[in-house]
Design a protein around this motif. Structure first.
Motif, PDB file in Angstrom:
ATOM      1  N   GLN A 383      32.980 -34.535 -47.287  1.00  0.00           N
ATOM      2  CA  GLN A 383      32.847 -35.750 -48.079  1.00  0.00           C
ATOM      3  C   GLN A 383      34.187 -36.458 -48.238  1.00  0.00           C
ATOM      4  N   HIS A 384      34.137 -37.787 -48.339  1.00  0.00           N
ATOM      5  CA  HIS A 384      35.271 -38.612 -48.749  1.00  0.00           C
ATOM      6  C   HIS A 384      34.725 -39.966 -49.164  1.00  0.00           C
ATOM      7  N   PRO A 385      35.478 -40.752 -49.950  1.00  0.00           N
ATOM      8  CA  PRO A 385      34.944 -42.018 -50.478  1.00  0.00           C
ATOM      9  C   PRO A 385      34.644 -43.071 -49.425  1.00  0.00           C
ATOM     10  N   GLY A 386      35.186 -42.928 -48.223  1.00  0.00           N
ATOM     11  CA  GLY A 386      34.918 -43.915 -47.177  1.00  0.00           C
ATOM     12  C   GLY A 386      35.838 -45.113 -47.200  1.00  0.00           C
ATOM     13  N   GLU A 387      36.957 -45.020 -47.925  1.00  0.00           N
ATOM     14  CA  GLU A 387      37.873 -46.147 -48.023  1.00  0.00           C
ATOM     15  C   GLU A 387      38.848 -46.217 -46.856  1.00  0.00           C
ATOM     16  N   ILE A 388      39.049 -45.102 -46.159  1.00  0.00           N
ATOM     17  CA  ILE A 388      39.969 -45.060 -45.024  1.00  0.00           C
ATOM     18  C   ILE A 388      39.151 -44.908 -43.751  1.00  0.00           C
ATOM     19  N   THR A 389      39.190 -45.901 -42.889  1.00  0.00           N
ATOM     20  CA  THR A 389      38.322 -45.899 -41.704  1.00  0.00           C
ATOM     21  C   THR A 389      38.724 -44.836 -40.692  1.00  0.00           C
ATOM     22  N   GLU A 390      39.977 -44.335 -40.751  1.00  0.00           N
ATOM     23  CA  GLU A 390      40.421 -43.342 -39.769  1.00  0.00           C
ATOM     24  C   GLU A 390      39.751 -41.982 -39.983  1.00  0.00           C
ATOM     25  N   LEU A 391      39.204 -41.737 -41.163  1.00  0.00           N
ATOM     26  CA  LEU A 391      38.523 -40.469 -41.414  1.00  0.00           C
ATOM     27  C   LEU A 391      37.140 -40.479 -40.770  1.00  0.00           C
ATOM     28  N   ARG A 392      36.735 -39.320 -40.276  1.00  0.00           N
ATOM     29  CA  ARG A 392      35.398 -39.200 -39.692  1.00  0.00           C
ATOM     30  C   ARG A 392      34.339 -39.283 -40.782  1.00  0.00           C
ATOM     31  N   HIS A 393      33.118 -39.638 -40.384  1.00  0.00           N
ATOM     32  CA  HIS A 393      32.058 -39.849 -41.370  1.00  0.00           C
ATOM     33  C   HIS A 393      31.722 -38.566 -42.113  1.00  0.00           C
ATOM     34  N   THR A 394      31.107 -38.716 -43.256  1.00  0.00           N
ATOM     35  CA  THR A 394      30.739 -37.571 -44.088  1.00  0.00           C
ATOM     36  C   THR A 394      29.388 -37.009 -43.662  1.00  0.00           C
ATOM     37  N   PHE A 395      29.128 -35.770 -44.062  1.00  0.00           N
ATOM     38  CA  PHE A 395      27.797 -35.190 -43.884  1.00  0.00           C
ATOM     39  C   PHE A 395      27.561 -34.179 -44.997  1.00  0.00           C
ATOM     40  N   THR A 396      26.302 -33.942 -45.260  1.00  0.00           N
ATOM     41  CA  THR A 396      25.891 -33.010 -46.305  1.00  0.00           C
ATOM     42  C   THR A 396      24.890 -32.012 -45.735  1.00  0.00           C
ATOM     43  N   ASN A 397      25.111 -30.733 -46.022  1.00  0.00           N
ATOM     44  CA  ASN A 397      24.199 -29.668 -45.576  1.00  0.00           C
ATOM     45  C   ASN A 397      23.977 -29.669 -44.075  1.00  0.00           C
ATOM     46  N   ARG A 398      25.057 -29.781 -43.327  1.00  0.00           N
ATOM     47  CA  ARG A 398      24.940 -29.620 -41.877  1.00  0.00           C
ATOM     48  C   ARG A 398      24.671 -28.149 -41.565  1.00  0.00           C
ATOM     49  N   LEU A 399      23.624 -27.905 -40.823  1.00  0.00           N
ATOM     50  CA  LEU A 399      23.245 -26.541 -40.466  1.00  0.00           C
ATOM     51  C   LEU A 399      24.111 -26.049 -39.317  1.00  0.00           C
ATOM     52  N   ASN A 400      24.640 -24.833 -39.461  1.00  0.00           N
ATOM     53  CA  ASN A 400      25.470 -24.219 -38.430  1.00  0.00           C
ATOM     54  C   ASN A 400      25.027 -22.769 -38.290  1.00  0.00           C
ATOM     55  N   THR A 401      24.474 -22.420 -37.137  1.00  0.00           N
ATOM     56  CA  THR A 401      24.002 -21.053 -36.926  1.00  0.00           C
ATOM     57  C   THR A 401      24.498 -20.545 -35.585  1.00  0.00           C
ATOM     58  N   MET A 402      24.790 -19.258 -35.504  1.00  0.00           N
ATOM     59  CA  MET A 402      25.342 -18.719 -34.265  1.00  0.00           C
ATOM     60  C   MET A 402      25.150 -17.211 -34.210  1.00  0.00           C
ATOM     61  N   ILE A 403      25.256 -16.699 -33.012  1.00  0.00           N
ATOM     62  CA  ILE A 403      25.403 -15.256 -32.793  1.00  0.00           C
ATOM     63  C   ILE A 403      26.726 -15.033 -32.085  1.00  0.00           C
ATOM     64  N   GLN A 404      27.322 -13.884 -32.351  1.00  0.00           N
ATOM     65  CA  GLN A 404      28.569 -13.535 -31.700  1.00  0.00           C
ATOM     66  C   GLN A 404      28.574 -12.043 -31.413  1.00  0.00           C
ATOM     67  N   ILE A 405      29.023 -11.690 -30.247  1.00  0.00           N
ATOM     68  CA  ILE A 405      29.174 -10.287 -29.859  1.00  0.00           C
ATOM     69  C   ILE A 405      30.636  -9.997 -29.614  1.00  0.00           C
ATOM     70  N   GLU A 406      31.139  -8.981 -30.298  1.00  0.00           N
ATOM     71  CA  GLU A 406      32.534  -8.549 -30.102  1.00  0.00           C
ATOM     72  C   GLU A 406      32.536  -7.228 -29.385  1.00  0.00           C
ATOM     73  N   LEU A 407      33.408  -7.119 -28.389  1.00  0.00           N
ATOM     74  CA  LEU A 407      33.578  -5.876 -27.648  1.00  0.00           C
ATOM     75  C   LEU A 407      35.052  -5.681 -27.397  1.00  0.00           C
ATOM     76  N   GLY A 408      35.551  -4.524 -27.720  1.00  0.00           N
ATOM     77  CA  GLY A 408      36.960  -4.249 -27.529  1.00  0.00           C
ATOM     78  C   GLY A 408      37.233  -2.763 -27.538  1.00  0.00           C
ATOM     79  N   ILE A 409      38.471  -2.413 -27.168  1.00  0.00           N
ATOM     80  CA  ILE A 409      38.919  -1.032 -27.195  1.00  0.00           C
ATOM     81  C   ILE A 409      40.262  -0.973 -27.922  1.00  0.00           C
TER      82      ILE A 409
END
Length: 409
Positions: A383-409
């Motif tokens: 979020q931001h007030p939107g007064e500075i055009t250089e900032l990217r647009h706002t969003f609310t409750n953007r869904l982000n889901t992922m799986i990750q596999i870690e393998l190491g020794i």
């Protein structure tokens, strides 16, 4: 809707595949990014009498994810990436008092190529001198003794990435002189003291035009040390039989840095002084784990002009908070919840983002943190007030889901 169903199906399919892999027989050991391992049950070891030791290890994190916006403002997308791919070498030369630690990174996101145009392959390159088991010094490039989540190795995290508070206010890596000390004030009480004097410009920088960076940190463990360095590994995989607590605080003063985040961030038109205060704690008991961090950053030491005002107002300053709660369900399954936020300093709300993250995660440990499956789902606010055009647009409750596999020794 169909795309979301496809993503969830792929996640489910990969999850079943991990379950059928079964447990591993290799012993796991917590790695530290603050000193080399003198003895390792992992990786490949080469030793010549008492004059040389090399521990060679690798790890990789492969990720597939989907991000969208539930309010249909932000465009959806797919993330399919080798998030981290690293080689680590550590040990000693001549004798056990002279240690070394080298870590190289090979994925795009690990080399600062996402936000910059210079490939940074070297993450850590340290020489250590061990005065005793309770006192040692380091020289080279490594993580500063800052917030706990940053110093915890990315291979020992409960969630695929660190919090938004960390990414905004961490002091990260730098080049210079480091000191570490352990004080036992009683049969159970333990105090760790850490400090560093460094360039202040981060890894891979050739010169430091301004002053230096000064970092101090103290940690108090009132109930004694954690099993297997558990205060620097997320999740109570060791099932602490008695409550264990570590309370830490750090302070960093970066004198005349030319980067917006001190050791990280874009190049500024003028040098700036940054002060970062950090307080954190780690608690574990019987499969439960709690980690909390608080950040406060201030900027000063410069004058505004018509040419630099926008860039200087966008220097990240304000407060950050991150809280994680986890519970082991048996020896291999774990659930974790996170809440994180970043609040700009009063008067700078128009120039900087107010961030919020709510997330849930699930881990299936085949060989503790060395081989594991991770699932993550989160809701992000920007979020931001939107007064500075250089900032990217706002969003609310953007869904982000992922799986990750870690393998190491």
């Amino acid at each position: 809707m169909h795309s979301i169903k496809r993503i969830l199906f792929i996640h489910y399919f990969l999850f079943l595949g991990v379950l059928f892999l079964g447990p591993q027989s290799v012993m796991a050991q917590v790695e530290s990014d603050e000193r080399p391992l003198s003895v390792s049950q992992e990786g490949i070891g080469f030793k010549k009498d008492s004059v040389f030791l090399l521990n060679l290890r690798f790890r990789m994190q492969n990720r597939f994810g989907y991000f969208s916006s539930m309010d249909n403002i932000d465009k959806p997308g797919i993330e399919a990436v080798v998030r981290r791919l690293r080689l680590r070498f550590d040990g000693y030369v001549l004798n056990s008092k002279i240690g070394y630690y080298i870590q190289l990174s090979f994925s795009r996101s690990d080399q600062d190529l996402v936000s910059g145009n210079v490939s940074q392959i070297v993450r850590d390159a340290m020489v250590y001198y061990n005065v005793s088991k309770k006192l040692y010094f380091g020289f080279g490039q490594s993580k500063l003794p800052g917030n706990r989540e940053r110093v915890i190795s990315s291979g020992n995290l409960q969630l695929p990435d660190r919090s938004i508070a960390n990414s905004t206010f961490t002091i990260d890596r730098d080049f210079g002189f480091f000191a570490y000390s352990t004080i036992n004030s009683g049969p159970k009480h333990t105090v760790f003291l850490k400090g560093a004097v460094t360039s202040g410009e981060g890894r891979g920088q050739l010169v430091s035009p301004g002053g230096l960076s000064y970092t101090i940190r103290a940690e108090y463990l009132p109930f004694g040390v954690f099993k297997n360095v558990g205060d620097y590994s997320q999740g109570d995989l060791e099932f602490e039989e008695k409550p264990k607590l570590s309370i830490g605080t750090s302070y960093n003063f970066n004198d005349g840095t030319n980067r917006a985040g001190g050791q990280l961030g874009s190049i500024l038109p003028n040098a700036v002084d940054l002060q970062t205060f950090i307080a954190d704690l780690k608690f574990k008991y019987n499969g439960w784990g709690i980690m909390s961090e608080y950040f406060d950053r201030k900027a000063g030491g410069f004058e505004y002009t018509a040419d630099n005002a926008l860039a200087m107002n966008r220097i990240p300053r304000g407060t950050g908070l991150n809280i994680q709660l986890s519970r082991m369900l048996g020896r291999k399954h774990e659930v974790v919840a996170r809440y994180s936020m970043v609040t700009p300093e009063k008067g700078f709300e128009s120039y900087q983002y107010k961030l919020q993250n709510k997330a849930l995660g699930y881990n299936y440990y085949l060989n503790k943190h060395r081989v594991k499956f991770q699932y993550y789902i989160g809701l992000d606010n920007r979020q931001h007030p939107g007064e500075i055009t250089e900032l990217r647009h706002t969003f609310t409750n953007r869904l982000n889901t992922m799986i990750q596999i870690e393998l190491g020794i």
